[in-house]
Design an enzyme around this catalytic site. Structure first.
Site, PDB file in Angstrom:
ATOM      1  N   SER A 299     -28.113  22.952 -14.548  1.00 49.29           N
ATOM      2  CA  SER A 299     -29.468  22.752 -15.052  1.00 49.29           C
ATOM      3  C   SER A 299     -29.655  21.362 -15.664  1.00 49.29           C
ATOM      4  CB  SER A 299     -29.793  23.862 -16.054  1.00 49.29           C
ATOM      5  OG  SER A 299     -31.157  23.891 -16.352  1.00 49.29           O
ATOM      6  N   ASP A 310     -28.064   8.918  -8.797  1.00 47.83           N
ATOM      7  CA  ASP A 310     -29.062   8.389  -7.863  1.00 47.83           C
ATOM      8  C   ASP A 310     -29.329   6.912  -8.077  1.00 47.83           C
ATOM      9  OD1 ASP A 310     -29.263  10.913  -6.839  1.00 47.83           O
ATOM     10  OD2 ASP A 310     -31.428  11.114  -7.094  1.00 47.83           O
ATOM     11  N   LYS A 324     -28.123  24.569 -10.148  1.00 47.80           N
ATOM     12  CA  LYS A 324     -29.337  25.210 -10.677  1.00 47.80           C
ATOM     13  C   LYS A 324     -30.430  24.153 -10.804  1.00 47.80           C
ATOM     14  CE  LYS A 324     -31.216  27.717 -14.664  1.00 47.80           C
ATOM     15  NZ  LYS A 324     -32.237  26.728 -15.041  1.00 47.80           N
TER      16      LYS A 324
END
Length: 530
Positions: A299, A310, A324
């Site tokens: 999460s 990224d 998740k």
């Protein structure tokens, strides 16, 4: 003239007729049998109708609240695995965990042989101020005698907790002497930051166990102290961090990312797209950064890791994360319970959704981590990879993938030492926890010679005296330790040392000692030094 007068009175007459009609209609409705209705002001759902019929007509007395809870739970099984119903009796503890605090006396305790033992006392907390010490055994809490009775942790917490400013009298046994204390309850923090220290020259280490309302504040306090020690490189440990409050993860990501970089965005069928971006100068925008993750990182942990991966801001070391990628919002219900409902998915800056599939049912979803273990996903890099989803490319040209968690840049296999049946039984029977506490209390003067975890790590050894004491202690629980393999013995000695450090310095001590031999931490240091 009479017609005109009648027209003037006509609206008033209609109003009176309607009011009288509604009045007599409701009176007639009240006298009708249960099953008869001429009209209803509201339409009940089928579930409510069934509950009403059971409540009014069932042959035996029954608690409809229990039935309602079960019906809600069953409904939610047809949604995603993370939409959950929280009964009223559990809501306070759930909210306290997210708030990062509760009202109580500030101790850790455990129950050995029907006796409540003080494991640790919060520094500066109400119990320390009153005079409680590690090793004290509770005889009485308030008006309740608690020694020698069957009592569980929930019952003890109910006795010890209470409103801030309220007082509780306790009687404890210390070295065969009874002592009485009056403790004024206060706000007790539930720390989300386990450890923060300089793990190597110019290299800092921070471990977060969750994201609560206080996490960003705890993180910034720790970073300020590390900056004062001239930190140049960082290890951020998110292993086993199951997530929590999304905004806290966003705030921490902002401290590592510059400009107006996108951190995460959320979107759902009934929720418009919302972007979260870096908005201020961060405390550590420059300098090498490694993030540690494993199959327990989920999460909000994946939000933070995904943003840093990224943008090529951090190297990710460890094993693939949980997977998740759903956002929940909590709605409080009228009976004191709450519904935590999934309202959106979150996406990393490149657009990755890392939610693993849940269309095969809740049981398969929950067993997915066990499947990883059996299929080698925790043992080798190829089985751990998640390269079946859509591919994305970072600014530096690295390929990353969506679906099924975040794959680390550097894989480190799980350490299988210490997971044999005998060692597992030491934990399931709490033999090792009981031993560490009792040995520590019996030898507390020896442990107090060490002033900090670093000196303890260098100066304390789990020698034959400690090992023989553990072996004798384990025999009482029918766990023979004389046939352990060398690797299991080595693991257990290191774990004992870490647990002793935790006994004295809480989680900070445990991780500072345990990290010395931790394979993922060692790999992270290697990567930072390349």
């Amino acid at each position: 003239m009479s017609n005109n007068r009648f027209r003037l009175w006509l609206p008033l007459i209609f109003s009176l007729v309607m009011i009288l009609g509604m009045f007599f209609g409701y009176k007639m409705r009240e006298k009708m049998p249960v099953g008869a209705k001429f009209f209803s002001t509201e339409k009940k759902g089928t579930v409510q109708e069934v509950l009403d019929l059971i409540s009014n007509r069932y042959v035996d007395p029954i608690k409809t609240d229990t039935l309602a809870d079960a019906a809600i739970q069953e409904m939610l099984t047809h949604l995603d695995p993370h939409s959950i119903f929280i009964p009223a009796e559990d809501l306070q503890q759930v909210n306290e965990d997210l708030a990062g605090k509760f009202e109580g006396i500030g101790i850790e305790f455990n129950i050995f042989n029907d006796t409540i033992n003080v494991l640790s006392v919060l520094k500066g907390g109400p119990s320390e101020q009153a005079g409680l010490q590690v090793g004290d055994k509770f005889l009485k809490i308030g008006d309740s005698a608690v020694v020698g009775k069957k009592i569980d942790g929930d019952m003890v917490r109910q006795l010890l907790r209470g409103l801030r400013g309220s007082k509780i009298k306790v009687i404890v046994l210390r070295a065969n002497e009874k002592k009485e204390y009056s403790i004024t309850r206060g706000i007790i923090p539930l720390f989300s930051l386990d450890a923060a220290y300089m793990i190597a020259p110019s290299t800092g280490y921070i471990r977060l166990n969750k994201f609560s309302e206080t996490t960003y504040e705890e993180f910034m306090e720790a970073m300020q102290k590390l900056k004062e020690q001239d930190v140049q490189k960082m290890i951020l440990d998110l292993r086993g961090n199951g997530g929590g409050i999304l905004q806290e993860a966003v705030e921490i990501a902002d401290e590592f990312l510059d400009d107006n970089k996108l951190i995460v965005y959320t979107q759902g069928d009934h929720v418009n797209k919302q972007e979260f971006r870096a908005k201020r100068e961060g405390i550590f925008e420059k300098g090498k950064l490694v993030v540690l993750i494993d199959e327990g990182s989920a999460s909000a942990s994946e939000v933070l890791t995904g943003a840093l991966q990224d943008w090529d801001r951090a190297e990710v070391v460890g094993r693939r994360s949980f997977g998740k990628g759903l956002v929940q919002e909590q709605y409080n219900l009228t009976d004191g319970s709450a519904l935590r409902l999934t309202i959106a998915r979150y996406y990393t800056p490149l657009g990755r959704s890392i939610q693993k599939p849940y269309d095969q049912g809740l049981e398969n979803y929950n067993d997915e981590l066990l499947d990883r273990y059996h299929k080698g996903g925790l043992m080798n890099a190829d089985s751990n990879r998640n390269d079946k989803g859509q591919a994305y490319q970072t600014p530096d040209g690295k390929k990353v993938y969506g679906g099924g968690g975040i794959t680390p840049d550097v894989f480190v296999a799980i350490d299988t030492a210490g997971i044999t049946d005998k060692i597992a039984r030491l934990y399931t029977k709490n033999t090792i926890g009981n031993f560490v506490y009792n040995y520590y209390v019996d030898n507390i003067s020896q442990f107090k010679l060490f002033t900090d975890p670093a000196s303890f790590e260098k100066g304390f050894d789990v020698d034959d005296k400690v090992w023989n004491a553990l072996t004798d202690f384990a025999k009482k629980d029918s766990i023979p330790l004389n046939e352990l393999s060398p690797s299991d013995k080595s693991f257990l000695r290191q774990r004992l040392k870490s647990l002793f450090a935790r006994q004295q310095w809480r989680n900070e001590g445990f991780y500072e000692v345990n990290n010395v031999k931790d394979p993922i931490v060692k790999k992270a240091l290697e990567e930072l030094n390349k």
